[in-house]
Design an enzyme around this catalytic site. Sequence first.
Site, PDB file in Angstrom:
ATOM      1  NE  ARG A  77      -4.327  -1.723   1.696  1.00 45.58           N
ATOM      2  CZ  ARG A  77      -5.356  -2.084   2.257  1.00 45.58           C
ATOM      3  NH1 ARG A  77      -5.273  -1.449   3.517  1.00 45.58           N
ATOM      4  NH2 ARG A  77      -6.404  -2.837   2.027  1.00 45.58           N
ATOM      5  CB  SER A  78       0.446   4.617   1.447  1.00 45.73           C
ATOM      6  OG  SER A  78      -0.474   4.964   0.971  1.00 45.73           O
ATOM      7  CB  ALA A  79       4.982   1.084   2.527  1.00 46.20           C
ATOM      8  CB  THR A  80       4.028   1.965  -3.154  1.00 49.85           C
ATOM      9  OG1 THR A  80       3.396   0.662  -2.689  1.00 49.85           O
ATOM     10  CG2 THR A  80       4.849   1.935  -4.248  1.00 49.85           C
ATOM     11  CE  LYS A  81       0.638   8.031  -1.181  1.00 51.43           C
ATOM     12  NZ  LYS A  81      -0.195   6.956  -1.147  1.00 51.43           N
TER      13      LYS A  81
END
Length: 399
Positions: A77-81
């Site tokens: 999820r937003s750890a991708t950012k």
Amino acid sequence: MNGKRETVVDVQGTVEDGFEPVRDAFVANFTGRGERGAAVAVYRHGRKVVDLWGGTKDGDASDGAAPWEAGTAQVIRSATKGIAALVPLLLHQRGQLDLDAPVGTYWPEFKAAGKERVLVRHLLSHRAGLPVLDTPLTPEQAIDGVSGPAAVAAQAPAWEPGTNHGYHAQTLSWLLGELVLRVTGRTLGSWIAEEISGPLGLDLWIGLPEAAQCRVGRLADLEPPAAPAASGLRVRPKRSVADAYADPASLTSRAFGAIAPAPDENAAAYRAAELPASAGVATARSLARCYAALIGAVDGHPRLFAPATLTLARTEESAGLDRTLLVNTRFGLGFMLHGPASPLLAPGSFGHPGRGGALACADPESGLAFGYVTNGMQRNVTADPRAQALLRAVSRATG
């Protein structure tokens, strides 16, 4: 007997002497915090000191299901950012991208609807005013590589760019993805694969290849869908995050709903999509190794971030009440910074959580890098109790 069934988990992997508290906390996540399947890894001064995994590969699996293995990966999820942020920062380090240039310098179509003065650094610090789309994209449009960039290029800002900040939960995928494509001629996912994952030997993808699909476990919600939690954090006194998330007209609801209906994160097409805001796939080991490489040498590989770039990553660009999350957040360029909304390893840490659990971060002062992934999605955005318990254990282990 009290009639309760004892949770038993077979934890695999290794911890160096002194890091036993991390293993204890990892086990406690299964016995007391509802963990289904997960992995955690820690590097210190470029050397792996914790590498643990346990539970089942699939979060919705019953007893006797396939176990989590050493190479099991998860959608983060937003750890991708945080991984996506490496690309513009390294392009800047190489002299290929000016962080203070208008985005329209590289992407002329972006200048529409009053966005002429949106700077590259505004994208990375969530100050561009573009967390929502007037017309949400379908899941098919979100991953086609064309509709998303066109939508954010045509979108008018929700506030004067540069004057405030609000988490760009979904739109950051198309903002950063198209910017990198215009600057390099390569997609952001291919850039990561060729420049980061390949050289460092990482199981980390933004755009999962077909051959790796079988390694990814299924995500499952551990609680009924609900608003992003902000327990213990300062919120607006007259409106909670839950209230805002339940209101379809709110900035919060519209930001997380920029793709509607919500995509199936377990679908092969979603995992294969290059969505730098939300669809990365990684092992905990590779997340920790990647962050370790940002702050120091790893197995003979020179550090990725020059000192000036590391300063950019963790110098505060945005702070205070987040217009999307309705809690006090802190951002550097592309990374969340240590603070009440996202406690990390130490005050100088930088990294990024993923809604529901995942977390990766690094602390240059202590030389620590941390990665955690899970298939059990809990109701939180920035401070998952399982990840926080592991961070506390790392702190105990390192004094």
